[in-house]
Write a protein that holds these residues in place. Structure first.
Motif, PDB file in Angstrom:
ATOM      1  N   SER A  21      50.897  38.747  38.799  1.00 11.42           N
ATOM      2  CA  SER A  21      50.103  39.852  39.331  1.00 11.42           C
ATOM      3  C   SER A  21      48.629  39.563  39.093  1.00 11.42           C
ATOM      4  CB  SER A  21      50.471  41.169  38.641  1.00 11.42           C
ATOM      5  OG  SER A  21      51.824  41.495  38.834  1.00 11.42           O
ATOM      6  N   CYS A  22      47.811  40.071  39.955  1.00 16.25           N
ATOM      7  CA  CYS A  22      46.355  39.965  39.802  1.00 16.25           C
ATOM      8  C   CYS A  22      45.769  41.307  40.200  1.00 16.25           C
ATOM      9  CB  CYS A  22      45.803  38.839  40.652  1.00 16.25           C
ATOM     10  SG  CYS A  22      43.999  38.716  40.654  1.00 16.25           S
ATOM     11  N   THR A  23      45.169  41.985  39.242  1.00 18.77           N
ATOM     12  CA  THR A  23      44.622  43.309  39.478  1.00 18.77           C
ATOM     13  C   THR A  23      43.106  43.241  39.527  1.00 18.77           C
ATOM     14  OG1 THR A  23      46.505  44.330  38.388  1.00 18.77           O
ATOM     15  CG2 THR A  23      44.534  45.677  38.644  1.00 18.77           C
ATOM     16  N   ALA A  24      42.544  43.917  40.516  1.00 20.66           N
ATOM     17  CA  ALA A  24      41.105  43.880  40.734  1.00 20.66           C
ATOM     18  C   ALA A  24      40.458  45.201  40.365  1.00 20.66           C
ATOM     19  CB  ALA A  24      40.820  43.570  42.197  1.00 20.66           C
ATOM     20  N   SER A  25      39.247  45.118  39.892  1.00 20.64           N
ATOM     21  CA  SER A  25      38.435  46.308  39.642  1.00 20.64           C
ATOM     22  C   SER A  25      37.048  46.054  40.200  1.00 20.64           C
ATOM     23  CB  SER A  25      38.355  46.615  38.151  1.00 20.64           C
ATOM     24  OG  SER A  25      37.762  45.544  37.454  1.00 20.64           O
ATOM     25  N   GLY A  26      36.367  47.127  40.555  1.00 22.86           N
ATOM     26  CA  GLY A  26      35.043  46.974  41.143  1.00 22.86           C
ATOM     27  C   GLY A  26      35.043  47.453  42.573  1.00 22.86           C
ATOM     28  N   ARG A  27      34.509  46.645  43.479  1.00 19.41           N
ATOM     29  CA  ARG A  27      34.449  47.037  44.879  1.00 19.41           C
ATOM     30  C   ARG A  27      35.835  47.161  45.484  1.00 19.41           C
ATOM     31  NH1 ARG A  27      30.422  43.693  48.542  1.00 19.41           N
ATOM     32  NH2 ARG A  27      31.467  45.027  50.043  1.00 19.41           N
ATOM     33  N   ALA A  28      35.931  47.833  46.607  1.00 24.88           N
ATOM     34  CA  ALA A  28      37.204  48.108  47.254  1.00 24.88           C
ATOM     35  C   ALA A  28      38.017  46.835  47.455  1.00 24.88           C
ATOM     36  CB  ALA A  28      36.958  48.781  48.593  1.00 24.88           C
ATOM     37  N   PHE A  29      39.197  46.841  46.877  1.00 28.03           N
ATOM     38  CA  PHE A  29      40.065  45.667  46.906  1.00 28.03           C
ATOM     39  C   PHE A  29      40.401  45.259  48.328  1.00 28.03           C
ATOM     40  CE2 PHE A  29      43.032  42.733  45.327  1.00 28.03           C
ATOM     41  CZ  PHE A  29      44.259  42.893  45.947  1.00 28.03           C
ATOM     42  N   SER A  30      40.537  46.241  49.209  1.00 27.15           N
ATOM     43  CA  SER A  30      40.944  45.954  50.582  1.00 27.15           C
ATOM     44  C   SER A  30      39.878  45.210  51.382  1.00 27.15           C
ATOM     45  CB  SER A  30      41.310  47.255  51.303  1.00 27.15           C
ATOM     46  OG  SER A  30      40.208  48.131  51.315  1.00 27.15           O
ATOM     47  N   GLU A  31      38.687  45.042  50.820  1.00 33.87           N
ATOM     48  CA  GLU A  31      37.629  44.295  51.501  1.00 33.87           C
ATOM     49  C   GLU A  31      37.763  42.788  51.301  1.00 33.87           C
ATOM     50  OE1 GLU A  31      33.801  45.694  50.334  1.00 33.87           O
ATOM     51  OE2 GLU A  31      34.185  47.759  50.943  1.00 33.87           O
TER      52      GLU A  31
END
Length: 124
Positions: A21-31
Motif C-alpha cells: 500500500s502507498c498512502t498519500a497526504s497533501g494535495r488531492a491524490f486524484s490529481e
C-alpha cells in the motif's frame, strides 16, 4: 506537494502473495498518476507498474505482468500493488511514486514525488 508512505512489505515464500500500500497526504491524490518501482541489491531501480489518475489505465513491466496488479482508491488516498506468485527475483525495496500528469509511465524522471520504500523478500 504530496507525501507518500509505503507499507506492506515483508518476508514471503516463493509462490506466495503480498499486497503493498502507498498512502498519500497533501494535495488531492486524484490529481496524480502513480507508479511502483523496485530496486534489488546491486541493481538499478526499475519500473514495476503504473496507474492513471482515474485508475482506468494501467501498465506493467513484462517481468510482473500477469502476476502483479496495481489499483487505487482515491477516496482513501491509496494505491496498491497486489503481488501474486512471487519469485525470489522479486526481492527488492519497493517504492511508490507520484506524477502530476494523467497517465503513469515507466520513466522514473517523470515522477515528482517518492515514498520511502518497503522491503519485499521472497525466499526460495
Amino acid at each position: 506537494q504530496v507525501a507518500l508512505v509505503a507499507s506492506g512489505g515483508g518476508l514471503v515464500q516463493s509462490g506466495g502473495s503480498l499486497r503493498l500500500s502507498c498512502t498519500a497526504s497533501g494535495r488531492a491524490f486524484s490529481e496524480y498518476a502513480m507508479g511502483w518501482f523496485r530496486q534489488a541489491p546491486g541493481k538499478d531501480r526499475e519500473f514495476v507498474a503504473s496507474i492513471s489518475r482515474s485508475g482506468r489505465s494501467t501498465y506493467y513491466a513484462d517481468s510482473v505482468s500477469g502476476r502483479f496488479t496495481i489499483s487505487r482508491d482515491n477516496a482513501k488516498n491509496t494505491v496498491y500493488l497486489q503481488m501474486n506468485s512471487l519469485k525470489p527475483e522479486d526481492t527488492a525495496m519497493y517504492y511508490c511514486a507520484a506524477k502530476t500528469l494523467c497517465f503513469g509511465d515507466p520513466l522514473q524522471t517523470n515522477y515528482n514525488y517518492w515514498g520511502q520504500g518497503t522491503q519485499v523478500t521472497v525466499s526460495s
